[in-house]
Design an enzyme around this catalytic site. Sequence first.
Site, mmCIF file in Angstrom:
data_model
loop_
_atom_site.group_PDB
_atom_site.id
_atom_site.type_symbol
_atom_site.label_atom_id
_atom_site.label_comp_id
_atom_site.label_asym_id
_atom_site.label_seq_id
_atom_site.Cartn_x
_atom_site.Cartn_y
_atom_site.Cartn_z
ATOM 1 N N ASP A 89 0.861 -1.187 0.000
ATOM 2 C CA ASP A 89 0.000 0.000 0.000
ATOM 3 C C ASP A 89 0.899 1.239 0.000
ATOM 4 O OD1 ASP A 89 -1.708 2.079 0.628
ATOM 5 O OD2 ASP A 89 -2.542 1.135 2.424
ATOM 6 N N GLU A 118 -3.783 5.536 -4.211
ATOM 7 C CA GLU A 118 -5.201 5.867 -4.071
ATOM 8 C C GLU A 118 -5.501 7.310 -4.454
ATOM 9 O OE1 GLU A 118 -5.609 6.640 0.666
ATOM 10 O OE2 GLU A 118 -4.780 4.719 0.015
ATOM 11 N N CYS A 126 -8.587 5.770 6.683
ATOM 12 C CA CYS A 126 -8.787 4.357 6.365
ATOM 13 C C CYS A 126 -9.936 4.233 5.377
ATOM 14 C CB CYS A 126 -9.092 3.578 7.647
ATOM 15 S SG CYS A 126 -9.650 1.885 7.363
ATOM 16 N N ARG A 161 -6.183 2.436 -6.565
ATOM 17 C CA ARG A 161 -7.299 2.295 -5.618
ATOM 18 C C ARG A 161 -8.154 3.550 -5.691
ATOM 19 N NH1 ARG A 161 -6.717 1.997 1.002
ATOM 20 N NH2 ARG A 161 -8.276 3.622 1.358
#
Length: 303
Positions: A89, A118, A126, A161
């Site tokens: 991530d 992302e 989150c 993402r």
Amino acid sequence: MLYTTVTPAQKRERFRELLADPQIAQFPGAFTPLSTKLIQEQGFEGVYISGGVLANELGLPDIGLTTLTEVATRAGQIARSTDLPCLVDADTGFGEPMNVARTVQELEDAGLAGCHIEDQFNPKRCGHLDGKNVVDTATATQRILAAVAARRDPNFVIMARTDIRGVEGFDAAVNRAKALADAGADVIFPEAMADLSEFERMASALDVPVLANMTEFGKSELFTTRQLQDAGVSMVIYPVSLERQAMGAMERLLTTIREDGTQQAQVETMLTRKRLYELVDYTGYNQFDSGVFNFEVPGAPNA
């Protein structure tokens, strides 16, 4: 022994093969290098490294406080402890497009097989919390374009993402996912889908693989791999499961010690010394030391 015998390039090739396979790939989340031993031993296809978990390891919330150096260092330690491909991530890429480009190259150098970037603002949240904010499509696609341009190994997987589902709805998520795929994303990670039908509709709308996040206590039901595969999902992650299980066990042990004055009541639930030594290959290291360093030189005094 020591680390993996599989090169980062080979792991990236394997990751590509997994994404092309019709069988869904499962990537449990590792929170320590040692935990990869269990994941690999159980026959899973790969390892996931959660940004939230890395932040939690530092005692921090998952709101974008970790740095590229911290993430690349710890992710590299985890990746080199296993033969499996590791996906990490990379949050929002740690800055503007030039920073995203550097992020990709740092993660390549650290031995990762891929990363996801992302479309949230910093400070981020989150993915399964409310109150998220996402950047516009132009900014989101610029991050992916920069990542793809910076990639030196064509097999390094660039995943996009999108968190827009929780902000603007499912249709917006599909449109954002299409734009990210057009920008060069190899895989789409649509965060916080509401139900199985949304995964199916997302996968049907795209020409690239789709990842499902099966995190506990989140927005999505914990679907089985069969359900997700039937919905067209190519890959599933369990990002925080091992950390949550481990921390729960630690809390129970500490409570027992505090209340009983001894850990005796919890010993039978612990990993044994023998099992721990198996995981770290204690015997292999000992044999290596004995065979290489502990030897006699023929003809030397006192030989």
